[in-house]
Enzyme design. Sequence first.
Site, mmCIF file in Angstrom:
data_model
loop_
_atom_site.group_PDB
_atom_site.id
_atom_site.type_symbol
_atom_site.label_atom_id
_atom_site.label_comp_id
_atom_site.label_asym_id
_atom_site.label_seq_id
_atom_site.Cartn_x
_atom_site.Cartn_y
_atom_site.Cartn_z
ATOM 1 N N ASP A 37 0.865 -1.191 0.000
ATOM 2 C CA ASP A 37 0.000 0.000 0.000
ATOM 3 C C ASP A 37 0.895 1.232 0.000
ATOM 4 O O ASP A 37 2.108 1.127 0.274
ATOM 5 C CB ASP A 37 -0.906 0.009 1.258
ATOM 6 C CG ASP A 37 -2.187 0.833 1.065
ATOM 7 O OD1 ASP A 37 -2.080 2.055 0.931
ATOM 8 O OD2 ASP A 37 -3.282 0.241 1.024
ATOM 9 N N TYR A 155 -13.409 7.453 -13.409
ATOM 10 C CA TYR A 155 -13.507 6.201 -12.637
ATOM 11 C C TYR A 155 -14.083 5.083 -13.512
ATOM 12 O O TYR A 155 -13.548 3.979 -13.568
ATOM 13 C CB TYR A 155 -14.359 6.425 -11.391
ATOM 14 C CG TYR A 155 -14.347 5.249 -10.432
ATOM 15 C CD1 TYR A 155 -13.221 4.966 -9.659
ATOM 16 C CD2 TYR A 155 -15.459 4.416 -10.297
ATOM 17 C CE1 TYR A 155 -13.202 3.885 -8.776
ATOM 18 C CE2 TYR A 155 -15.449 3.339 -9.421
ATOM 19 C CZ TYR A 155 -14.319 3.078 -8.659
ATOM 20 O OH TYR A 155 -14.303 2.004 -7.792
ATOM 21 N N LYS A 159 -12.172 1.631 -14.659
ATOM 22 C CA LYS A 159 -12.665 0.302 -14.277
ATOM 23 C C LYS A 159 -13.079 -0.513 -15.511
ATOM 24 O O LYS A 159 -12.995 -1.746 -15.511
ATOM 25 C CB LYS A 159 -13.822 0.437 -13.291
ATOM 26 C CG LYS A 159 -13.377 1.006 -11.926
ATOM 27 C CD LYS A 159 -12.309 0.141 -11.276
ATOM 28 C CE LYS A 159 -11.983 0.564 -9.851
ATOM 29 N NZ LYS A 159 -10.937 -0.288 -9.242
ATOM 30 N N THR A 193 -16.156 4.372 0.728
ATOM 31 C CA THR A 193 -17.557 4.805 0.668
ATOM 32 C C THR A 193 -17.975 5.548 1.939
ATOM 33 O O THR A 193 -18.919 6.337 1.906
ATOM 34 C CB THR A 193 -18.517 3.621 0.417
ATOM 35 O OG1 THR A 193 -18.320 2.642 1.435
ATOM 36 C CG2 THR A 193 -18.290 3.002 -0.935
HETATM 37 P P1 NDP Z 1 -10.162 1.994 0.255
HETATM 38 O O1 NDP Z 1 -9.982 3.426 -0.148
HETATM 39 O O2 NDP Z 1 -10.771 1.706 1.563
HETATM 40 O O3 NDP Z 1 -8.774 1.213 0.155
HETATM 41 C C1 NDP Z 1 -7.953 1.364 -0.962
HETATM 42 C C2 NDP Z 1 -6.513 1.359 -0.518
HETATM 43 O O4 NDP Z 1 -5.675 1.564 -1.684
HETATM 44 C C3 NDP Z 1 -6.194 2.509 0.455
HETATM 45 O O5 NDP Z 1 -5.355 2.064 1.485
HETATM 46 C C4 NDP Z 1 -5.510 3.500 -0.470
HETATM 47 O O6 NDP Z 1 -4.668 4.421 0.197
HETATM 48 C C5 NDP Z 1 -4.734 2.566 -1.359
HETATM 49 N N1 NDP Z 1 -4.167 3.253 -2.519
HETATM 50 C C6 NDP Z 1 -4.611 4.383 -3.124
HETATM 51 N N2 NDP Z 1 -3.780 4.740 -4.109
HETATM 52 C C7 NDP Z 1 -2.785 3.812 -4.137
HETATM 53 C C8 NDP Z 1 -1.628 3.636 -4.927
HETATM 54 N N3 NDP Z 1 -1.285 4.510 -5.889
HETATM 55 N N4 NDP Z 1 -0.836 2.569 -4.701
HETATM 56 C C9 NDP Z 1 -1.137 1.693 -3.717
HETATM 57 N N5 NDP Z 1 -2.202 1.811 -2.913
HETATM 58 C C10 NDP Z 1 -3.028 2.863 -3.128
HETATM 59 O O7 NDP Z 1 -11.022 1.346 -0.913
HETATM 60 P P2 NDP Z 1 -11.829 -0.035 -1.027
HETATM 61 O O8 NDP Z 1 -11.250 -1.069 -0.158
HETATM 62 O O9 NDP Z 1 -13.271 0.267 -0.944
HETATM 63 O O10 NDP Z 1 -11.535 -0.358 -2.560
HETATM 64 C C11 NDP Z 1 -10.721 -1.398 -3.007
HETATM 65 C C12 NDP Z 1 -10.937 -1.551 -4.512
HETATM 66 O O11 NDP Z 1 -12.324 -1.855 -4.765
HETATM 67 C C13 NDP Z 1 -10.633 -0.293 -5.314
HETATM 68 O O12 NDP Z 1 -10.016 -0.650 -6.532
HETATM 69 C C14 NDP Z 1 -12.010 0.295 -5.568
HETATM 70 O O13 NDP Z 1 -12.035 1.102 -6.724
HETATM 71 C C15 NDP Z 1 -12.831 -0.967 -5.743
HETATM 72 N N6 NDP Z 1 -14.253 -0.806 -5.508
HETATM 73 C C16 NDP Z 1 -14.708 -0.319 -4.323
HETATM 74 C C17 NDP Z 1 -16.065 -0.200 -4.109
HETATM 75 C C18 NDP Z 1 -16.646 0.280 -2.822
HETATM 76 O O14 NDP Z 1 -17.860 0.510 -2.757
HETATM 77 N N7 NDP Z 1 -15.887 0.434 -1.764
HETATM 78 C C19 NDP Z 1 -17.031 -0.552 -5.163
HETATM 79 C C20 NDP Z 1 -16.433 -1.062 -6.360
HETATM 80 C C21 NDP Z 1 -15.098 -1.165 -6.514
HETATM 81 P P3 NDP Z 1 -5.113 6.021 0.285
HETATM 82 O O15 NDP Z 1 -5.931 6.153 1.493
HETATM 83 O O16 NDP Z 1 -3.810 6.756 0.364
HETATM 84 O O17 NDP Z 1 -5.887 6.352 -0.961
#
Ligand code: NDP
Length: 248
Positions: A37, A155, A159, A193
């Site tokens: 991360d 976005y 995706k 979210t």
């Molecule tokens: P979160 O924001 O809770 O977690 C995502 C994590 O990825 C965070 O720790 C974030 O850190 C990290 N991150 C961001 N940018 C980078 C980077 N450049 N390199 C490495 N890590 C990075 O999101 P979710 O767990 O909800 O989402 C996980 C995946 O699921 C994502 O791809 C999201 O688009 C997808 N998704 C989520 C949905 C939802 O409703 N939650 C629905 C559909 C898809 P930081 O805080 O710094 O951004």
Amino acid sequence: MGRLDGKVAVVTGAARGQGETEAALFAGEGAHVVLTDVLVEEGQQAADRICAAGGEALFVKLDVSSPDEWNEVVRHTVQTYERLDILVNNAGIAVRGGVESTPVEEWDRCLDINAKGVFLGMKYAIPAMLQNGSGSVINISSTSGIVGYPGGTAYHASKGAVRIMTKAAAAEYAKRGVRVNSLHPGIIRTPMTDNMAEERTAGIIDRTPMGRKGTPMEIAYGALFLASDESSFVTGAELVIDGGMTAV
Ligand code: NDP
């Protein structure tokens, strides 16, 4: 017997949310897990929690848009655990804005992390999988990669790119033992979210026949199936876990 005994997994964006849950579930099923991360402190703590629960895990800092950092993560994984079997390309950011209102810089940032990050993950991890003649890549897309709604141009584009590059990679590696699938969550209860405007969240829940957010574990179980040998004939598939959102 764990469902992932003897396997080594890399999960991106694993400091929190769905990535953290997937990493913990995989470790509980016997995998050695490399959590990555940009959030270093939270990522290290997530890996420590897995180890404290009796699992095998370590944390490596990774910005998924950096080829150099990907190279180092894969090198470190193979050096430590001698193989790489599973990659969950989970890291992603939510970027709001329509066609006219999205700044070009935001478009670039979104595509760099959500789409290029997935491409780079496959580019660096698949060669290590080919060394064993097998592997499973799980690319986290979204229902936003299947249907379009106003106000999320970059976005949706990112995706959608994940969805179709998954199929192209699946076809490319099918005869060499590496499976590549995409997973499409609907609205899931995570920090992503939790930070959304309440009326936007309510609108998405309204469009979800089950009428609620999903949980990270409901996604992680789907990822576990795709990661395990139980899905040995599944490649190029789209696993939708969305409470019925795209069914109507
Ligand atoms: P979160 O924001 O809770 O977690 C995502 C994590 O990825 C965070 O720790 C974030 O850190 C990290 N991150 C961001 N940018 C980078 C980077 N450049 N390199 C490495 N890590 C990075 O999101 P979710 O767990 O909800 O989402 C996980 C995946 O699921 C994502 O791809 C999201 O688009 C997808 N998704 C989520 C949905 C939802 O409703 N939650 C629905 C559909 C898809 P930081 O805080 O710094 O951004």
